[in-house]
Structure formats: structure tokens, C-alpha cells
Motif scaffolding. Structure first.
Motif, PDB file in Angstrom:
ATOM      1  N   VAL A  22       0.741  -0.993   0.359  1.00  0.00           N
ATOM      2  CA  VAL A  22      -0.421  -0.068   0.547  1.00  0.00           C
ATOM      3  C   VAL A  22       0.956   1.170  -0.057  1.00  0.00           C
ATOM      4  O   VAL A  22       2.339   1.620   0.505  1.00  0.00           O
ATOM      5  CB  VAL A  22      -0.969  -0.110   0.794  1.00  0.00           C
ATOM      6  N   PRO A  23       0.798   1.874  -0.736  1.00  0.00           N
ATOM      7  CA  PRO A  23       1.380   3.497  -0.432  1.00  0.00           C
ATOM      8  C   PRO A  23       1.559   3.684   0.837  1.00  0.00           C
ATOM      9  O   PRO A  23       0.750   3.854   1.914  1.00  0.00           O
ATOM     10  CB  PRO A  23       0.825   4.493  -1.352  1.00  0.00           C
ATOM     11  N   GLY A  24       2.702   4.894   1.091  1.00  0.00           N
ATOM     12  CA  GLY A  24       2.966   5.010   2.006  1.00  0.00           C
ATOM     13  C   GLY A  24       4.262   4.859   3.110  1.00  0.00           C
ATOM     14  O   GLY A  24       4.572   3.022   2.143  1.00  0.00           O
ATOM     15  N   SER A  25       4.897   5.121   4.251  1.00  0.00           N
ATOM     16  CA  SER A  25       5.599   4.574   4.777  1.00  0.00           C
ATOM     17  C   SER A  25       5.776   4.414   5.612  1.00  0.00           C
ATOM     18  O   SER A  25       4.182   4.305   5.757  1.00  0.00           O
ATOM     19  CB  SER A  25       6.794   5.466   5.003  1.00  0.00           C
ATOM     20  N   LYS A  26       6.193   3.595   6.789  1.00  0.00           N
ATOM     21  CA  LYS A  26       5.777   3.042   7.982  1.00  0.00           C
ATOM     22  C   LYS A  26       5.614   4.200   9.094  1.00  0.00           C
ATOM     23  O   LYS A  26       6.040   5.397   8.918  1.00  0.00           O
ATOM     24  CB  LYS A  26       7.201   1.897   8.545  1.00  0.00           C
ATOM     25  N   ASN A  27       3.399   4.087   9.347  1.00  0.00           N
ATOM     26  CA  ASN A  27       3.385   4.530  10.225  1.00  0.00           C
ATOM     27  C   ASN A  27       3.024   5.558   9.941  1.00  0.00           C
ATOM     28  O   ASN A  27       1.991   6.599  10.384  1.00  0.00           O
ATOM     29  CB  ASN A  27       4.514   5.542  11.672  1.00  0.00           C
ATOM     30  N   GLY A  28       2.983   5.563   8.785  1.00  0.00           N
ATOM     31  CA  GLY A  28       2.168   6.794   7.748  1.00  0.00           C
ATOM     32  C   GLY A  28       0.539   6.802   7.614  1.00  0.00           C
ATOM     33  O   GLY A  28       0.014   5.440   7.972  1.00  0.00           O
ATOM     34  N   ILE A  29      -0.601   7.588   7.491  1.00  0.00           N
ATOM     35  CA  ILE A  29      -1.648   7.595   7.518  1.00  0.00           C
ATOM     36  C   ILE A  29      -2.136   7.340   6.450  1.00  0.00           C
ATOM     37  O   ILE A  29      -1.574   7.689   5.279  1.00  0.00           O
ATOM     38  CB  ILE A  29      -2.491   8.981   8.290  1.00  0.00           C
ATOM     39  N   VAL A  30      -3.443   5.589   6.716  1.00  0.00           N
ATOM     40  CA  VAL A  30      -3.976   5.731   4.799  1.00  0.00           C
ATOM     41  C   VAL A  30      -5.672   5.198   5.138  1.00  0.00           C
ATOM     42  O   VAL A  30      -5.883   5.349   6.337  1.00  0.00           O
ATOM     43  CB  VAL A  30      -3.231   4.235   4.642  1.00  0.00           C
TER      44      VAL A  30
END
Length: 207
Positions: A187-195
Motif C-alpha cells: 500500500v502507498p506510504g511509509s511506515k507509520n503513515g496515515i492511510v
């Protein structure tokens, strides 16, 4: 109720199916989310909490109107499905079922300024000895007419750090006690990113 949740991407791992196949999954801590506001065809959800010193009076008053003690860290809107929930109610991963198709929206990782080969997967120039255009774009515009670079031409520039939605992902496993979703694939984003995780609501472009 709502058709999605706000969550936090925790990272990737793998799980094994009953027949022994390894499945790569992304773990998302989805919710619990509080209902902040109910509109005509949308439900506004809040995720996490903010410190009182870092919240505006407007945001704090908006949260208190829904019966919340603190303002949410993130507020997002989702489609209303079925009966409308009451403000202050809690929405959990129970709205999803294993095997269900979902779409995940997040902010992709920022890559800074990148060239054409990395940014758009261009072929680049010859790799032979002696030339100096291995990763250069080559000709980028017509000659005499119109004698300018056409708008929308793919060129080097800032890459990533944009809102992106990945569709056609499938829920592999749900851990209701820890509010975890195991989603097949990346899924898009880095670790601890809001999705934002929402139900697909139809066929995927990958089907």
C-alpha cells in the motif's frame, strides 16, 4: 454505517494460507475511529487524538459537539452505507470481512528530485562505451513547428510525496482485538503513515 476507516501503516510481513502458500501482506492498524459528524451521504471519522495545546478552538469545539473529549489527530470523510451512525459512536475493523476487496489511499514516499529514467521509467540512451547520454531524455520537443516543449511532457522533477490510491487489494486476515487488517500486497506510504482503507464497491481495474 461507513464504508471505510482511517488507519496507520505498520509495515509488511507474510502469512501462510491453509495450503502452505506464502502471501505478502501489509499490516494496517485500522481504527478504532470515532464518528465526528454525519452529513447527507457522508460520515466524518476521526482517528487518534491531539494534545490540547496543539488544537485550535474551532477543531476542539467541533469534537466536543460530537461528544469527544479530545480533538482527533486525523479527520476524513467516507461514504454513508446503510443507517447513519450517531456522533461519538466507534467504528472498528468489524466492518470488513476476510476476502473482501478494498482500496487504500495514502501519501507515497517522497523521492526528491529525480531524473527521467527513475521518475517515468524511460529507456534512456545507449549504454555503449564513449557516449554521454546514458540517462538523458533525448529530444523533448518538435523543431520548427511549434518550436516549444508541449505541455505535459515528462521531464525530470520532484518524485513521490503525492496522494495515491491502490485498488484491487484483498483483506487476508483481521485481528479485531488489536484492530489490525492484513491486506494482500503493498500500500502507498511509509511506515507509520496515515492511510484510508475503504471497500472497493465494485470490480477492480486489475480484474
Amino acid at each position: 454505517m461507513t464504508n471505510g476507516l482511517i488507519g496507520r501503516k505498520l509495515g509488511m510481513t507474510r502469512v501462510f494460507t491453509d495450503d502452505g502458500a506464502a502471501v505478502p501482506v501489509t499490516i494496517v492498524q485500522a481504527g478504532p475511529c470515532q464518528v465526528v459528524q454525519v452529513r447527507d451521504q457522508a460520515v466524518q471519522l476521526g482517528f487518534g487524538t491531539r494534545r490540547k495545546q496543539r488544537v485550535t478552538k474551532a477543531a476542539l469545539g467541533h469534537a466536543k459537539k460530537a461528544g469527544l473529549e479530545a480533538a482527533p489527530h486525523v479527520v476524513r470523510s467516507f461514504d454513508l452505507v446503510g443507517d447513519a451512525p450517531t456522533p461519538g459512536a466507534e467504528v472498528t475493523v468489524g466492518i470488513f470481512t476476510p476476502g473482501e476487496l478494498v482500496k487504500v489511499t495514502g501519501t507515497s514516499k517522497g523521492r526528491g528530485f529525480q531524473g527521467l529514467v527513475h521518475r517515468y521509467h524511460a529507456g534512456g540512451g545507449p549504454a555503449s562505451h564513449g557516449n554521454t547520454r546514458h540517462r538523458k531524455p533525448g529530444s523533448i520537443s518538435p523543431g520548427t513547428d511549434p518550436s516549444r516543449v508541449i505541455k505535459g511532457k515528462r521531464l525530470p522533477g520532484h518524485m513521490g510525496a503525492r496522494r495515491h490510491t491502490e485498488m484491487g487489494l484483498r483483506v487476508v486476515r483481521i485481528d479485531a482485538e488489536r484492530h489490525l487488517l492484513f491486506i494482500h500486497g503493498a500500500v502507498p506510504g511509509s511506515k507509520n503513515g496515515i492511510v484510508m482503507v475503504a471497500k472497493q464497491g465494485g470490480r477492480s481495474r486489475h480484474d
